[in-house]
Design a protein around this motif. Structure first.
Motif, PDB file in Angstrom:
ATOM      1  N   GLY A 154       0.812  -1.204   0.000  1.00 32.95           N
ATOM      2  CA  GLY A 154       0.000   0.000   0.000  1.00 32.95           C
ATOM      3  C   GLY A 154       0.844   1.252   0.000  1.00 32.95           C
ATOM      4  N   THR A 155       1.897   1.241   0.780  1.00 33.09           N
ATOM      5  CA  THR A 155       2.803   2.387   0.819  1.00 33.09           C
ATOM      6  C   THR A 155       3.446   2.619  -0.543  1.00 33.09           C
ATOM      7  OG1 THR A 155       3.282   2.042   3.169  1.00 33.09           O
ATOM      8  CG2 THR A 155       4.883   3.320   1.887  1.00 33.09           C
ATOM      9  N   LEU A 156       3.879   1.535  -1.182  1.00 31.11           N
ATOM     10  CA  LEU A 156       4.523   1.654  -2.491  1.00 31.11           C
ATOM     11  C   LEU A 156       3.550   2.199  -3.533  1.00 31.11           C
ATOM     12  CD1 LEU A 156       6.929   1.151  -4.352  1.00 31.11           C
ATOM     13  CD2 LEU A 156       6.117  -1.207  -4.640  1.00 31.11           C
ATOM     14  N   LEU A 157       2.340   1.636  -3.566  1.00 28.36           N
ATOM     15  CA  LEU A 157       1.354   2.086  -4.544  1.00 28.36           C
ATOM     16  C   LEU A 157       1.020   3.559  -4.360  1.00 28.36           C
ATOM     17  CD1 LEU A 157      -1.162  -0.919  -4.653  1.00 28.36           C
ATOM     18  CD2 LEU A 157       0.373  -0.179  -6.470  1.00 28.36           C
ATOM     19  N   CYS A 158       0.862   3.959  -3.113  1.00 22.19           N
ATOM     20  CA  CYS A 158       0.479   5.340  -2.847  1.00 22.19           C
ATOM     21  C   CYS A 158       1.628   6.299  -3.155  1.00 22.19           C
ATOM     22  CB  CYS A 158       0.019   5.482  -1.398  1.00 22.19           C
ATOM     23  SG  CYS A 158      -1.476   4.508  -1.064  1.00 22.19           S
ATOM     24  N   THR A 159       2.854   5.842  -2.970  1.00 22.04           N
ATOM     25  CA  THR A 159       4.012   6.678  -3.298  1.00 22.04           C
ATOM     26  C   THR A 159       4.074   6.965  -4.799  1.00 22.04           C
ATOM     27  OG1 THR A 159       5.252   5.795  -1.425  1.00 22.04           O
ATOM     28  CG2 THR A 159       6.528   6.834  -3.178  1.00 22.04           C
ATOM     29  N   THR A 160       3.649   5.999  -5.591  1.00 18.74           N
ATOM     30  CA  THR A 160       3.674   6.174  -7.045  1.00 18.74           C
ATOM     31  C   THR A 160       2.541   7.071  -7.546  1.00 18.74           C
ATOM     32  OG1 THR A 160       2.276   4.234  -7.467  1.00 18.74           O
ATOM     33  CG2 THR A 160       4.662   3.863  -7.296  1.00 18.74           C
ATOM     34  N   GLY A 161       1.567   7.361  -6.683  1.00 18.74           N
ATOM     35  CA  GLY A 161       0.440   8.187  -7.107  1.00 18.74           C
ATOM     36  C   GLY A 161      -0.624   7.417  -7.861  1.00 18.74           C
ATOM     37  N   LEU A 162      -0.547   6.090  -7.839  1.00 14.14           N
ATOM     38  CA  LEU A 162      -1.507   5.283  -8.590  1.00 14.14           C
ATOM     39  C   LEU A 162      -2.957   5.499  -8.150  1.00 14.14           C
ATOM     40  CD1 LEU A 162      -1.713   3.093 -10.799  1.00 14.14           C
ATOM     41  CD2 LEU A 162      -1.593   1.384  -8.973  1.00 14.14           C
ATOM     42  N   PRO A 163      -3.268   5.540  -6.847  1.00 12.68           N
ATOM     43  CA  PRO A 163      -4.663   5.748  -6.455  1.00 12.68           C
ATOM     44  C   PRO A 163      -5.271   7.005  -7.068  1.00 12.68           C
ATOM     45  CG  PRO A 163      -3.390   5.052  -4.561  1.00 12.68           C
ATOM     46  CD  PRO A 163      -2.404   5.324  -5.662  1.00 12.68           C
ATOM     47  N   ARG A 164      -4.556   8.111  -6.976  1.00 15.49           N
ATOM     48  CA  ARG A 164      -5.076   9.365  -7.513  1.00 15.49           C
ATOM     49  C   ARG A 164      -5.223   9.306  -9.021  1.00 15.49           C
ATOM     50  NH1 ARG A 164      -1.505  14.373  -6.068  1.00 15.49           N
ATOM     51  NH2 ARG A 164      -1.857  13.431  -4.007  1.00 15.49           N
ATOM     52  N   ALA A 165      -4.294   8.589  -9.675  1.00 19.70           N
ATOM     53  CA  ALA A 165      -4.295   8.557 -11.135  1.00 19.70           C
ATOM     54  C   ALA A 165      -5.424   7.719 -11.710  1.00 19.70           C
ATOM     55  CB  ALA A 165      -2.947   8.033 -11.638  1.00 19.70           C
ATOM     56  N   VAL A 166      -5.704   6.577 -11.084  1.00 20.95           N
ATOM     57  CA  VAL A 166      -6.664   5.658 -11.703  1.00 20.95           C
ATOM     58  C   VAL A 166      -7.874   5.337 -10.830  1.00 20.95           C
ATOM     59  CG1 VAL A 166      -4.783   4.596 -12.992  1.00 20.95           C
ATOM     60  CG2 VAL A 166      -5.541   3.541 -10.860  1.00 20.95           C
ATOM     61  N   GLY A 167      -7.791   5.599  -9.518  1.00 17.66           N
ATOM     62  CA  GLY A 167      -8.864   5.193  -8.620  1.00 17.66           C
ATOM     63  C   GLY A 167     -10.235   5.743  -8.974  1.00 17.66           C
ATOM     64  N   PRO A 168     -10.403   7.063  -9.081  1.00 21.81           N
ATOM     65  CA  PRO A 168     -11.720   7.604  -9.407  1.00 21.81           C
ATOM     66  C   PRO A 168     -12.268   7.110 -10.741  1.00 21.81           C
ATOM     67  CG  PRO A 168     -10.307   9.319  -8.507  1.00 21.81           C
ATOM     68  CD  PRO A 168      -9.437   8.119  -8.742  1.00 21.81           C
ATOM     69  N   LEU A 182     -13.401   9.745  -3.944  1.00 17.05           N
ATOM     70  CA  LEU A 182     -12.830   9.155  -2.738  1.00 17.05           C
ATOM     71  C   LEU A 182     -11.816   8.053  -3.050  1.00 17.05           C
ATOM     72  CD1 LEU A 182     -15.990   8.893  -0.452  1.00 17.05           C
ATOM     73  CD2 LEU A 182     -13.942  10.267   0.001  1.00 17.05           C
ATOM     74  N   TYR A 183     -11.969   7.424  -4.206  1.00 16.25           N
ATOM     75  CA  TYR A 183     -11.091   6.317  -4.562  1.00 16.25           C
ATOM     76  C   TYR A 183      -9.741   6.793  -5.112  1.00 16.25           C
ATOM     77  CZ  TYR A 183     -14.935   3.340  -3.438  1.00 16.25           C
ATOM     78  OH  TYR A 183     -15.923   2.702  -2.745  1.00 16.25           O
ATOM     79  N   GLY A 184      -9.520   8.090  -5.066  1.00 15.50           N
ATOM     80  CA  GLY A 184      -8.195   8.623  -5.325  1.00 15.50           C
ATOM     81  C   GLY A 184      -7.383   8.773  -4.056  1.00 15.50           C
ATOM     82  N   SER A 185      -7.980   8.388  -2.934  1.00 17.49           N
ATOM     83  CA  SER A 185      -7.320   8.525  -1.638  1.00 17.49           C
ATOM     84  C   SER A 185      -6.506   7.281  -1.297  1.00 17.49           C
ATOM     85  CB  SER A 185      -8.380   8.762  -0.553  1.00 17.49           C
ATOM     86  OG  SER A 185      -7.843   8.557   0.733  1.00 17.49           O
ATOM     87  N   SER A 186      -5.285   7.491  -0.831  1.00 11.83           N
ATOM     88  CA  SER A 186      -4.471   6.359  -0.397  1.00 11.83           C
ATOM     89  C   SER A 186      -5.108   5.682   0.814  1.00 11.83           C
ATOM     90  CB  SER A 186      -3.059   6.829  -0.062  1.00 11.83           C
ATOM     91  OG  SER A 186      -3.069   7.756   1.007  1.00 11.83           O
ATOM     92  N   ARG A 187      -5.826   6.443   1.629  1.00 11.67           N
ATOM     93  CA  ARG A 187      -6.505   5.895   2.799  1.00 11.67           C
ATOM     94  C   ARG A 187      -7.487   4.796   2.403  1.00 11.67           C
ATOM     95  NH1 ARG A 187     -11.400   7.409   4.123  1.00 11.67           N
ATOM     96  NH2 ARG A 187     -11.208   9.290   2.838  1.00 11.67           N
ATOM     97  N   VAL A 188      -8.279   5.055   1.369  1.00 11.14           N
ATOM     98  CA  VAL A 188      -9.279   4.091   0.913  1.00 11.14           C
ATOM     99  C   VAL A 188      -8.607   2.873   0.286  1.00 11.14           C
ATOM    100  CG1 VAL A 188     -11.206   3.734  -0.691  1.00 11.14           C
ATOM    101  CG2 VAL A 188     -11.057   5.860   0.634  1.00 11.14           C
ATOM    102  N   TRP A 189      -7.566   3.094  -0.516  1.00  7.37           N
ATOM    103  CA  TRP A 189      -6.872   1.967  -1.137  1.00  7.37           C
ATOM    104  C   TRP A 189      -6.244   1.056  -0.092  1.00  7.37           C
ATOM    105  CZ3 TRP A 189      -4.684   1.061  -6.395  1.00  7.37           C
ATOM    106  CH2 TRP A 189      -5.464   1.657  -7.385  1.00  7.37           C
TER     107      TRP A 189
END
Length: 286
Positions: A154-168, A182-189
């Protein structure tokens, strides 16, 4: 925060449970039902159902830690913790008196069944909406190893910015909602990943509870299964779950897994049928 909506009275805000701010909405009037959403989902996924229930029920929705608008999850989830969370949320919002109808979708079906077994005196009925089913639950790696690896991932994914880029975008594609951001949040991922990796543990915990604790005597149980056509294997597994729980069995069709979005009236009918009628005029929608 207090707002008024078309069907009854809604209170929405945050309560602190276990040191974590939990987002909670309470809508409507009458006997209480509490709605639990599936893995990674939020309170808003019940939006189509709530207006159908609110004239007849006090509807409680809340986000588990990390999901929706709730604060960060501090620990990996367990089925007992989730059952106790339901109790504590109800108590904090002042609805800890009369028994409630517990309604769980997908993974939350495990949570609500555990609640019913652990707190029978607080359970008026149980409705499992296309609930998760595991006939032979198992895990392949030690829990501690999986939890640690998931936190690192989770830390690695969030560091890359993946949640914000593809989550929403992914959320809008799979199940559109104004809350997709909300699915751009690292908290939710992080929370969703942890629920996924501990799914087997949750299933095993529930299996152990089933061997030790019965469901509340006299409380109706309903299994509502989704069917969208094609293979009927899933229906067979849901039917066997209903048989094992001595539950009534219903089918929502055509419907995908998010039954509360695809067939909200079917869900509302199942919930109202599983609980007390607050007044003679109250009828199931549809």
């Amino acid at each position: 925060m207090t707002t008024f909506v078309r069907h009854g009275f809604t209170r929405a805000g945050f309560v602190r449970v276990g040191g974590v701010p939990h987002h909670v909405e309470v809508t409507g009037r009458g006997p209480v039902c509490v709605l639990g959403a599936g893995l990674g989902l939020g309170w808003f996924d019940w939006d189509p159902v709530v207006p159908l229930l609110a004239p007849h029920r006090t509807v409680v929705r809340f986000d588990r830690p990390g999901l929706g608008l709730s604060g960060h999850a501090r620990v990996a989830p367990t089925v007992r913790d989730e059952a106790e969370r339901i109790v504590r949320v109800l108590d904090v919002v002042g609805l800890g008196g009369a028994p409630v109808t517990a309604v769980g979708h997908s993974l939350a079906g495990f949570h609500m069944e555990a609640f019913a077994r652990l707190f029978p005196e607080r359970t008026a009925g149980l409705v499992l909406v296309d609930s998760s089913v595991e006939e032979r639950p198992r895990t392949l790696l030690p829990r501690g190893m999986r939890v640690a690896a998931t936190r690192a991932c989770g830390t690695l994914l969030c560091t890359t910015g993946l949640p914000r880029a593809v989550g929403p975008a992914l959320r809008r594609l799979t199940a559109p909602t104004p809350w997709a951001w909300l699915y751009g949040s690292s908290r939710v991922w992080r929370a969703a990943l942890m629920e996924y990796v501990t799914y087997g543990d949750t299933a095993r915990e529930l299996a152990a509870l089933r061997r030790r604790l019965p469901l509340p005597e006299g409380a109706p149980v309903t299994v509502l299964a989704a069917y969208g056509g094609g293979s009927r294997r899933w229906l067979g597994r849901q039917r066997r779950l209903a048989h094992a729980l001595d539950a009534s069995f219903r089918v929502a069709a055509p419907s995908g897994h998010l039954v509360m979005r695809d067939r909200p009236a079917e869900v509302a009918r199942a919930v109202l049928a599983a609980g007390p009628t607050p007044e003679p005029a109250a009828r199931c929608p549809g």
